[in-house]
Write a protein that holds these residues in place. Structure first.
Motif, PDB file in Angstrom:
ATOM      1  N   ILE A 191       0.842  -1.182   0.000  1.00  0.00           N
ATOM      2  CA  ILE A 191       0.000   0.000   0.000  1.00  0.00           C
ATOM      3  C   ILE A 191       0.884   1.242   0.000  1.00  0.00           C
ATOM      4  N   ASP A 233      -5.684  -3.957   0.386  1.00  0.00           N
ATOM      5  CA  ASP A 233      -4.869  -4.975   1.049  1.00  0.00           C
ATOM      6  C   ASP A 233      -5.421  -6.363   0.724  1.00  0.00           C
ATOM      7  N   VAL A 240      -6.156  11.688   3.074  1.00  0.00           N
ATOM      8  CA  VAL A 240      -7.169  10.635   3.191  1.00  0.00           C
ATOM      9  C   VAL A 240      -8.543  11.276   3.345  1.00  0.00           C
ATOM     10  N   HIS A 291      -7.630   1.220   0.439  1.00  0.00           N
ATOM     11  CA  HIS A 291      -6.966   2.275   1.209  1.00  0.00           C
ATOM     12  C   HIS A 291      -6.843   3.569   0.409  1.00  0.00           C
ATOM     13  N   ARG A 348      -9.848  -4.635   1.491  1.00  0.00           N
ATOM     14  CA  ARG A 348     -10.134  -3.278   1.977  1.00  0.00           C
ATOM     15  C   ARG A 348      -9.356  -2.266   1.148  1.00  0.00           C
ATOM     16  N   GLY A 377      -5.978   8.835  -0.502  1.00  0.00           N
ATOM     17  CA  GLY A 377      -6.462   7.804   0.388  1.00  0.00           C
ATOM     18  C   GLY A 377      -7.941   7.987   0.696  1.00  0.00           C
ATOM     19  N   GLU A 431     -11.404   6.268   3.303  1.00  0.00           N
ATOM     20  CA  GLU A 431     -11.985   5.289   4.219  1.00  0.00           C
ATOM     21  C   GLU A 431     -13.011   4.421   3.496  1.00  0.00           C
TER      22      GLU A 431
END
Length: 464
Positions: free
Chosen positions: A2, A168, A8, A174, A172, A189, A191
């Protein structure tokens, strides 16, 4: 591995059409920080090329006009139109949430959607449930949604294309890699990620693979509909559904490239081929009618209507455009019209006479059309040249009733949502299951559901 991201964002939305805008607005309303990314410098997409109409049930606009409708009735219509072959979970989500979504758009964001009483029940809708913005179309809808996002202070990044998703080994996500027109890339990035970046109607290889029956048809969808969201999610293990489904359209004018509104055949217009004959029931299947059109001799057919039908539908922007361009051939007799459009005069006259005879008898005509109180064309006549086309795809990523993207085993990917052209719709496995205005109905409904649930998930992640 990653990478390290420049920043983010709790909710990242890819795609600036109806689905993406509604997702961004709903996530923002739910308290999440949002970034919307759109690949074009001026947002357009499939929404911009549409009529801007939404099929929804149980709305306040219906109630105000005394139209009785319900989510259950809408669900039944969807299942009947798709012969029971659509995903019932998604059909239930559309039936339950499309109406509240339209009401929320009107009440919370001052969007001027109202019931279009000129769009009579047809092609699978059992009552008046098509909502629009009278005198306006899809591009007006896109522009207004972006104005509302600006009013809300939502960050929008234009001219940036999704090229890679970073996840990942659990699936999930990122973050993503975005690319500018000059080739510069940036890492963002997130959530949660919402894919609202369109279908694949402009991807010739994907169309040929999944919908070979229309591989030769004109594409009247947005050139950016390349299936980007579908491709990136597939690499994460996402399942697909109904990849052979699409909205075909039988009445794209040639050479103007303007759709003849569905109200023209609904009000009594007929389609005739170059031999002067009708060949289909014009009010049976709005999307599937593309196939009999493509099967006719020559490279086009004609939509024949009259002055009355033109007047009834002239509030629709596409009809206004055709009138302004003087696109229709006009004549006072079937013989004069036949000469103008290059079909046999005796055949055209007989075709129109047969339609009138069927209407007078109260019995279905040779094409199976039951005319009822509708009237076939009478002098003075109009005719426009049309071809068959594909407008947008209806298959895509398998989602659940909250717009979460699912794996092949039915489990959700941890933080990925999808809607609009990127996701499976409720049109069943092929062309014949499409209800009018269902494209935008699924876009705004799953957009709102995606935004609400992505915001909640992002807030849970931050709290944890």
């Amino acid at each position: 591995m990653i990478p390290t991201f420049e920043y983010v964002i709790p909710v990242l939305v890819i795609g600036g059409g109806a689905c993406g805008c509604v997702a961004a607005l709903s996530a923002h309303d739910a308290g999440a920080q949002v970034l919307l990314v759109e690949q074009d410098e001026r947002p357009m997409g499939s929404t911009g090329m549409s009529q801007g109409l939404i099929c929804a049930a149980g709305t306040q606009a219906q109630t105000a006009l005394g139209i009785e409708d319900s989510a259950d009735r809408y669900f039944e219509d969807i299942m009947a139109k798709t012969k029971g072959l659509t995903d019932p979970v998604l059909a239930r989500a559309i039936a339950d949430h499309a109406g509240p979504t339209v009401d929320w758009m009107v009440e919370a964001h001052d969007l001027p959607w109202e019931l279009d009483t000129g769009f009579r029940p047809a092609y699978g809708n059992s009552t008046f449930r098509v909502h629009g913005w009278r005198g306006h179309g899809g591009q007006d809808m896109v522009d207004l949604l972006h104005a509302r996002m600006a009013d809300a202070g939502i960050d929008v990044l234009l001219g940036a294309k999704l090229v890679e998703v970073h996840a990942d080994n659990t699936g999930r996500i990122h973050g993503v890699t975005l690319e500018r027109p000059d080739g510069a890339q940036e890492l963002v990035g997130c959530e949660t990620l919402i894919l609202a970046c369109g279908g694949f109607a402009a991807n010739h290889a994907m169309v040929a693979q999944h919908m070979p029956d229309v591989a030769h048809a004109r594409n009247n969808g947005h050139e950016g509909s390349q299936g980007t969201g579908i491709a990136v999610a597939q690499r994460l293990g996402a399942a697909l559904g109904d990849m052979g489904a699409y909205q075909g359209y039988a009445m794209l004018t040639e050479p103007q490239g303007i759709p003849v509104p569905p109200g023209v055949p609904v009000e009594g217009g007929v389609l005739v081929n170059i031999e002067g004959h009708r060949f289909t029931n014009e009010v049976e299947d709005i999307a599937g009618m593309v196939h009999p059109v493509l099967a006719q001799p020559g490279d086009h057919v004609w939509v024949v209507f009259d002055q009355r039908i033109e007047a009834v539908t002239d509030y629709i922007p596409e009809m206004q455009q055709l009138i302004a361009l003087n696109a229709a051939k006009k004549a006072d007799t079937p013989e004069e019209l036949a000469a103008l459009i290059g079909v046999p005069a005796d055949a055209l006259a007989a075709t129109l006479a047969q339609a009138h005879a069927a209407q007078a008898s109260g019995q279905p005509d040779a094409q199976g059309r039951l005319w009822g109180d509708d009237k076939p064309p009478v002098a003075p006549f109009r005719a426009v040249k049309v071809v068959g086309a594909i407008f947008h795809t209806q298959g895509g990523l398998q989602i659940d009733g909250t717009a979460r993207v699912l794996r092949e085993d039915g489990t959700p990917l941890p933080n990925l949502f999808a809607g609009g052209g990127a996701a499976r719709s409720v049109s069943g496995p092929a062309h014949w299951g499409y209800l009018p205005a269902m494209g935008l109905a699924t876009a705004v409904t799953f957009g709102r559901l995606a935004g609400l649930h992505a915001a909640a998930l992002a807030q849970e992640s931050v709290a944890a």
